[in-house]
Design an enzyme around this catalytic site. Structure first.
Site, PDB file in Angstrom:
ATOM      1  N   ASP A 532       0.868  -1.187   0.000  1.00 47.43           N
ATOM      2  CA  ASP A 532       0.000   0.000   0.000  1.00 47.43           C
ATOM      3  C   ASP A 532       0.904   1.235   0.000  1.00 47.43           C
ATOM      4  OD1 ASP A 532      -2.263   1.566   0.359  1.00 47.43           O
ATOM      5  OD2 ASP A 532      -2.375   1.211   2.516  1.00 47.43           O
ATOM      6  N   GLU A 535       2.599   5.092  -3.886  1.00 46.13           N
ATOM      7  CA  GLU A 535       2.588   6.093  -4.994  1.00 46.13           C
ATOM      8  C   GLU A 535       3.894   6.862  -5.113  1.00 46.13           C
ATOM      9  OE1 GLU A 535       0.248   5.825  -2.551  1.00 46.13           O
ATOM     10  OE2 GLU A 535      -1.070   4.578  -3.776  1.00 46.13           O
ATOM     11  N   ASP A 608      -9.211   4.009  -1.660  1.00 45.16           N
ATOM     12  CA  ASP A 608     -10.110   4.412  -0.567  1.00 45.16           C
ATOM     13  C   ASP A 608     -11.421   4.991  -1.082  1.00 45.16           C
ATOM     14  OD1 ASP A 608      -8.011   3.545   0.888  1.00 45.16           O
ATOM     15  OD2 ASP A 608      -7.335   5.536   1.517  1.00 45.16           O
TER      16      ASP A 608
END
Ligand code: NOJ
Length: 982
Positions: A532, A535, A608
């Site tokens: 996770d 980015e 999300d």
């Protein structure tokens, strides 16, 4: 006690949902995007606008025996600046166009493609370029239908098919590659500084921003601020912009990830849906909007352009921030403008001519999706957070008490002591290995989160080793470790561009100790990984990410590689999982960030999302868009990450999830528990039914995943004409049916013939489903037959809360396993049901692929791959024969690299291990009359039940006839035939 960092996050959660748009730039706030768009408006306002770029004809060079042509390019703006152009044609007809600055003050990043491509594509040896005075051309294709034309002045590159332009680069003259320059250069109106001689002044004059093309000022060239952050831009301007038009294609799709409809809405032109271009800059967007061109977690710069006559596609292999304007100057054409911050220009043109060929062309470039372990297609239960090992045990127990199948339990960041990933918080997880063993006992797995930020503390061995190895990302000075803020507080980030990090990272996942090196002894081979925040997400960084002037391996700035940065973590992690066991097992890694080629490393999810109907709907479009860009293994958080969905919404969301390739429920720390067993009846029963339905369909999904994993490799003809990946939108299956080009709320599951339209609105009791062809479609549950029309037809399908609009396309045979089990590994020896849905001519076909579901021994030919065909014994006769045959041996002659079919033996070890697995039931839909005999060929009469149809056979709609053959006594691995005599 709530830990400080959790508290920090909770405090950040606003009372109502809304993205903080001010955290992220608009095009107008990004200097290079502003400049690129301004260039486009100047071009539009100027009728005599002409690109200043041209090919230097004296420099043209054509490689002998290869479809490669290189040339110098110059710009009338800056005669002293040199560019190189190379145009090559691959052996499958894909055209690659590269342009770079030559002998510039600095070097542009040119490695984006190398991370995305599986290999350097082979160039055609059959195509030759013809160099003329005005252009350079090459004609190719089986029927010489394709042509590439490079116009010399102005530079304009077009790909034509049968004389019609399909893709045009720089047709609008917006190509611009900002050359490297020095900041100190005085403006032409300045007097030459003392010490500069006349020649220097000449140079100075030539590099002046030229009003008509570059604009009046050096807008955002040397430094830019956004919020409290200032980007030092040490290399100055280096953006490039390119217009790509599709003169004969009225629809464009792709460029994920954006929360938008699949058929990309316009961003310029009179009735633009969005005012900003689509942005590709991997970002952790808190509470993202359900309809927006804003960037999200992943970026795949792949666009399909489609019309009833043709499909073409482009892959713009750029790793820096990119904005894309989309417009349709006419209903039959599309015009796009790509503006990137840095890097070379490297664009692949895929000639199609249909979606089928596009997928092959694209997967030959970037690879097919990896075949996941079979269990990964089951139901995943996640939550931020299951708070202890006992919590996991009790959740597992409750699933079992309620007979709800689940394969995987997930642990979010709170398992890790102070968010030091790999290190268990022993207060709450005192016995991680025992806990995992308890989960394994029922064939289940654990997935545990490992984020790329490392807590900067000397007592964290992972950080310490990375720091000692010197493999952490550096701040702009180039020597100090970059320090930012994430879940673990003050953190550093591993620089996966540094090869020195690779073996080290892989070693971290070893489950047995490795001398004095850190290894993860508190995990087992059934602990899989969730990557996770890759980015990367940096809470105190510009736009919640890293400063663009941070330095990576090789001296590249973060701006140069940002969009591929996220893909390296799952790449290395999946390799680590393969390396940790012997014999190796297939890895499972879920990633939030991705780029072209990420399909080779695992699954993604849409991040999300919110517990709203809009988000439920857009999740489907997003997974479809990812799929057409190759990243097929995807899904959305069931229930929505934020919020507390009402039971009706949750039921619908599970229905959506069950028809997504990746099927995971997940929820934010702040939400109420919502595991399916917690709902009251009737909802709980509905959820159990949906979970079970998914499990019955695992053979269909696994076969579809297998198809996707070999797609592009020309092995077999698919069941239906276009079979490529897991969720297929209408334009892919019916590329000529204009009425379906914007359809994204119903889709097919692989090549199985299943058509689903999940309900994404409240209070729905029935729904309109579009049938694009003159064919019979059967309701999966009620066996009602709907008859489509060649002109396309809308039918009404029941969709009360417990019902999923799910149709079987006539002509399909679906393998299912219908014994309810607690997890998928427990189904390994379960018998199969075959659902034979006859088409209007009495024909049907289907496939089943099986292997051990977890190792790589399928590559050694340890597989079962069957084809089932139902057809009339003689044309027009009423007798139908259903056969099962081995699909692999039939096609051995077409075996190619990638799948070792040459090693295939129909009596392979895996096939032998499942030869006692039988077909327990065959359901035949749409027979025109009651059979007089049903036999295994050469055998006894079988037991069957027949329910006549009500006006449903062949041409009519109504209730289809249903023949149920009970226990025909045939094995799933053997050849057999069943004869139904009417
Ligand atoms: C952000 C992810 O998107 C979310 O799924 C996860 O629960 C949190 N990070 C905490 O790890």
């Amino acid at each position: 006690m709530v830990r400080p960092i959790v508290l920090l996050f909770l405090l950040c959660v606003p009372s109502s949902f809304a993205v903080k748009t001010s955290d992220f730039k608009t095009c107008a706030q990004a200097g290079f995007c502003r400049r690129g768009r301004a260039l486009a408006s100047r071009a539009q306002d100027n009728a005599s606008w002409k690109s200043p770029y041209s090919v230097d004809s004296s420099s043209i060079s054509v490689a002998p025996d290869q479809a490669l042509f290189t040339a110098g390019v110059k710009s009338s703006l800056y005669p002293d600046i040199k560019f190189s152009l190379d145009v090559r044609i691959h052996d499958d007809g894909v055209v690659r166009v590269r342009m770079d600055e030559v002998d510039g003050l600095r070097k542009r990043y040119d490695e984006a493609a190398s991370w995305a491509l599986i290999a350097e594509p082979k160039l055609s040896r059959e195509i030759t370029w013809t160099v003329g005075n005005k252009d350079v051309r090459a004609i190719y294709g089986a029927k010489k239908e394709n042509e590439v034309v490079v116009n010399l002045e102005p530079l304009r590159i077009s790909l034509l098919r049968n004389g019609k332009e399909q893709v045009v680069l720089n047709g609008r003259g917006l190509l611009h590659m900002e050359h490297f320059r020095t900041k100190e250069i005085p403006r032409p109106e300045d007097t030459p500084e003392e010490g500069l001689d006349e020649d220097d002044v000449q140079v100075v004059m030539q590099v002046k921003p030229t009003a008509w093309f570059e604009g009046e000022t050096e807008d955002g060239y040397w430094e830019e601020s956004f919020g409290s952050n200032t980007d030092s831009k040490p290399k100055g301007p280096e953006s490039h912009s390119l217009d790509i038009t599709f003169p004969n294609h009225g629809h464009v799709y792709g460029i994920p990830q954006h929360a938008t409809r699949l058929d990309l809405p316009t961003t310029t032109g009179e009735n633009a849906t969005y005012s900003d271009p689509y942005r590709l800059w991997n970002s952790d967007v808190f509470e993202y909007l359900a309809s927006s061109p804003m960037s999200l977690y992943g970026s795949i710069p792949v666009m399909h352009a489609h019309s009833a006559e043709s499909t073409v596609a482009i892959f713009n292999a750029v790793a820096s921030e990119t904005w894309i304007d989309v417009d349709h100057p006419t209903t039959k054409s599309s015009s796009t403008h790509w503006i990137s911050e840095s890097g070379i220009l490297d664009v692949f043109l895929m000639p199609g001519p249909n979606p089928d060929e596009i997928f092959k062309q694209y997967t030959r470039l970037t690879g097919t999706p990896a075949l996941p372990a079979h269990w990964a297609l089951g139901h995943h239960q996640c939550r931020w957070n299951y708070i202890s090992s006992d919590d996991i045990r009790s959740v597992q127990k409750r699933f079992d008490e309620h007979d709800m199948p689940v394969d995987v339990f997930w642990l979010d960041i709170e398992y890790a002591e102070e968010h030091k990933y790999f290190i268990w918080d022993k207060k709450t997880f005192p016995d991680p290995v025992d806990m995992t063993r308890d989960v394994e006992a029922l064939g289940r797995k654990m997935v545990v989160i490992i984020d790329p930020h490392l807590k900067r503390t000397a007592n964290y061995p992972v950080y310490k080793e990375a720091s000692d190895l010197g493999v952490l990302v550096k701040s702009k000075s180039g020597d100090a470790e970059y320090e930012g803020w994430c879940w673990s507080g003050s953190s550093a980030w591993i620089d996966f561009f540094n090869p020195g990090a690779w073996e080290w990272w892989k070693g971290l996942f070893k489950t047995t100790s490795q001398g004095d090196k850190w290894s993860w002894v508190e995990s087992t081979e059934n602990t899989y990984i969730w990557n996770d925040m890759n980015e990367p997400s940096v809470f105190n960084g510009p736009e919640i990410s890293m400063p663009r002037d941070n330095i990576h391996y090789g001296g590249w700035e973060h701006r140069d590689i940002h969009n591929i940065n996220g893909m390296l973590l799952p790449n290395l992690t999946s390799q680590a999982l393969v390396a940790r066991s012997d014999p190796p097992k297939r890895p499972f890694v879920l990633t939030r960030s991705f780029y072209a080629g990420s399909q080779r490393f695992g699954a993604m999810w849409t991040g999300d999302n919110l517990g709203t109907w809009d988000h439920m709907a857009v999740g489907i479009y997003m997974v479809l868009a990812n799929g057409i860009a190759g990243m097929t293994f995807g899904g959305s958080d069931i229930g929505g990450f934020f919020g507390n969905p009402e039971p009706e919404m949750l039921v619908r969301w599970y229905q959506v999830g069950a028809f997504n390739p990746f099927f995971r429920a997940h929820a934010h720390l702040d939400t109420k528990r919502r595991e399916p067993y917690l709902l009251d009846e009737p909802y709980r029963g509905m959820l159990r039914d949906i979970l079970r339905l998914r499990y019955t369909m695992l053979p269909i999904w696994y076969t579809a995943f297998h198809d996707a994993s070999i797609y592009g490799i020309p092995i077999l003809r698919p069941v239906h004409e276009s079979i490529h990946f897991l969720m297929m939108p209408h334009y892919v299956v019916f590329p000529r049916d204009e009425a379906g080009f914007s359809l994204d709320d119903q889709y097919f599951i692989g090549g199985s013939g299943l058509l689903v339209k999940p309900i994404v609105h409240k209070d729905v009791t029935e729904i309109d489903v579009y049938i694009a062809e003159d064919q019979v479609y059967y309701n999966y549950f009620s066996h009602v037959a709907y008859r489509g029309s060649a002109k396309g037809k809308h039918v009404t399908v029941p969709a009360a809360l417990h019902e999923i609009p799910l149709l079987i396309r006539g002509g399909s045979i679906l393998p299912t396993r219908e014994r309810p089990r607690r997890s998928s590994p427990l189904m390994k020896r379960d018998p199969f049901t075959l659902r034979v849905a006859l088409d209007k001519t009495g024909y049907a076909k289907g496939q089943l692929y099986l292997d051990d579901g977890e190792t790589f021994s399928h590559l050694e030919g340890n597989i079962v791959w069957r084809e089932f065909v139902a057809e009339k014994t003689v044309k027009k006769a009423k007798t139908i024969k259903i056969t099962s045959s081995d699909l692999v041996s039939k096609n051995l002659d077409t075996a190619v690299d990638g799948v070792s079919l040459t090693k295939y033996d129909p009596l392979n070890a895996f096939a032998r291990s499942v030869e006692s697995v039988r077909v327990e039931k065959i359901v035949v839909l749409g027979l025109s009359s009651k059979p007089v005999s049903v036999k295994v060929e050469g055998g006894e009469e079988l037991v069957y039940e027949f329910t006549p149809g009500v006006a449903a056979e062949g041409k009519k709609e109504g209730q289809a006839s249903v023949l149920v053959i009970k226990d025909p006594g045939v094995s799933i691995t053997k050849d057999w035939a069943i004869v139904i005599q009417a």
